[in-house]
Design an enzyme around this catalytic site. Structure first.
Site, PDB file in Angstrom:
ATOM      1  N   PRO A   2       4.551  -1.735   5.868  1.00 40.95           N
ATOM      2  CA  PRO A   2       4.162  -3.128   6.034  1.00 40.95           C
ATOM      3  C   PRO A   2       3.033  -3.530   5.071  1.00 40.95           C
ATOM      4  O   PRO A   2       2.252  -2.678   4.644  1.00 40.95           O
ATOM      5  CB  PRO A   2       3.682  -3.195   7.485  1.00 40.95           C
ATOM      6  N   GLU A   3       2.965  -4.828   4.768  1.00 41.39           N
ATOM      7  CA  GLU A   3       1.924  -5.354   3.893  1.00 41.39           C
ATOM      8  C   GLU A   3       0.937  -6.179   4.719  1.00 41.39           C
ATOM      9  O   GLU A   3       0.979  -6.151   5.955  1.00 41.39           O
ATOM     10  CB  GLU A   3       2.563  -6.187   2.785  1.00 41.39           C
TER      11      GLU A   3
END
Length: 278
Positions: A2-3
């Site tokens: 995830p970012e």
């Protein structure tokens, strides 16, 4: 993955469950996902109360009443969720912490919620940060707070392609492949342009685009492509609004030119060859 938007969403959904709670029991811990390796995390966490849940770049920071911090990086496949103790334990669950509120410390552990960390590919990890330790001195500024002149100064130091530079966490903290592609498309910048060759007007557009794209993604609870879910086990919806990422061959939403895909710095890069022409 995830970012930043996904990690921010996890933090926002974790906080209501964790703040004010105490860790009452720690188990199912793999020693190879904890740093430093010699840390006795069950002993250090037992009885500690959570005073805040923050984010720095792509890292989740659980602040404790001892002034220490539990830092968790989700890597590629990590999930950090709050689940009832009665839920079956999924394969690759490496960390389970029973929680109890101050008011209900005497309640049975079987009835308490649990914080669970699951990471099939084990690219993520857990770090114990002692009193006074910095979260990460090597991280660049937060993209949602960076000013155009700061961004210009950081990009001026590298001749790498702007797409590659945006993935460098020492330049900006939290941007990954998805949001670099989407921000460059929105700002109409060729991803192969050397970072130190961007004009002041391009820097200004890029700075605005990064903030806009990240805020939109946060508002839609991030992008769920494969493994990502928030702390409640819910997926995000921003993947439905991607304009170039993973849309190779599809028409550009602006000019209808087919979206192109190239590899920069070992990462897939999606862009419109017409709208983002150098």
């Amino acid at each position: 993955m995830p970012e930043l938007p996904e990690v921010e969403t996890v933090v926002r959904t974790l906080a209501p469950h964790l703040v004010g709670q105490r860790f009452s029991r720690i188990r199912h811990l793999r020693s190879d996902i904890v740093e430093p390796r010699e840390v006795d995390l069950p002993r250090l966490l037992g009885g500690r109360r959570v005073r805040a849940v923050d984010r720095r770049g792509k890292k989740i920071l659980i602040r404790l009443d001892s002034d220490a911090t539990l830092c968790i990086h989700l890597g590629m496949t990590g999930r950090l969720t709050i689940e009832p103790a009665s839920n079956p334990i999924q394969p690759h669950t490496h960390f389970i912490a029973d929680l109890s509120s101050i008011a209900n410390r005497k309640s049975q552990i079987a009835n308490s919620p649990q914080l669970r960390f699951r990471d099939p590919r084990r690219f993520g990890g857990i770090w114990w940060l002692c009193d006074g330790e910095a979260d990460d001195n090597n991280l660049g500024p937060e993209p949602l707070k960076v000013r155009p002149n700061q961004l210009a100064q950081r990009l001026a130091r590298t001749r790498r392609a702007i797409k590659t530079a945006l993935l460098d966490q020492s330049i900006l903290a939290g941007i990954g492949n998805i949001y670099a592609d989407e921000s460059l498309f929105h700002s109409r910048i060729d991803p192969t342009t050397p970072a130190n060759r961007l004009s002041p007007a391009q820097i200004l557009r890029l700075n605005r685009a990064i903030k806009l794209i990240l805020r939109r993604a946060i508002n839609h609870r991030g992008s769920s492509l494969r493994d990502y879910v928030d702390a409640d086990g819910e997926g995000g919806g921003f993947q439905l609004l991607h304009r170039v990422y993973a849309r190779e061959g599809e028409p550009c939403p602006r000019c209808k030119t087919p979206i192109s895909r190239i590899v920069l710095g070992g990462r897939s890069t999606h862009f419109c060859p017409r709208c983002q022409a150098a």
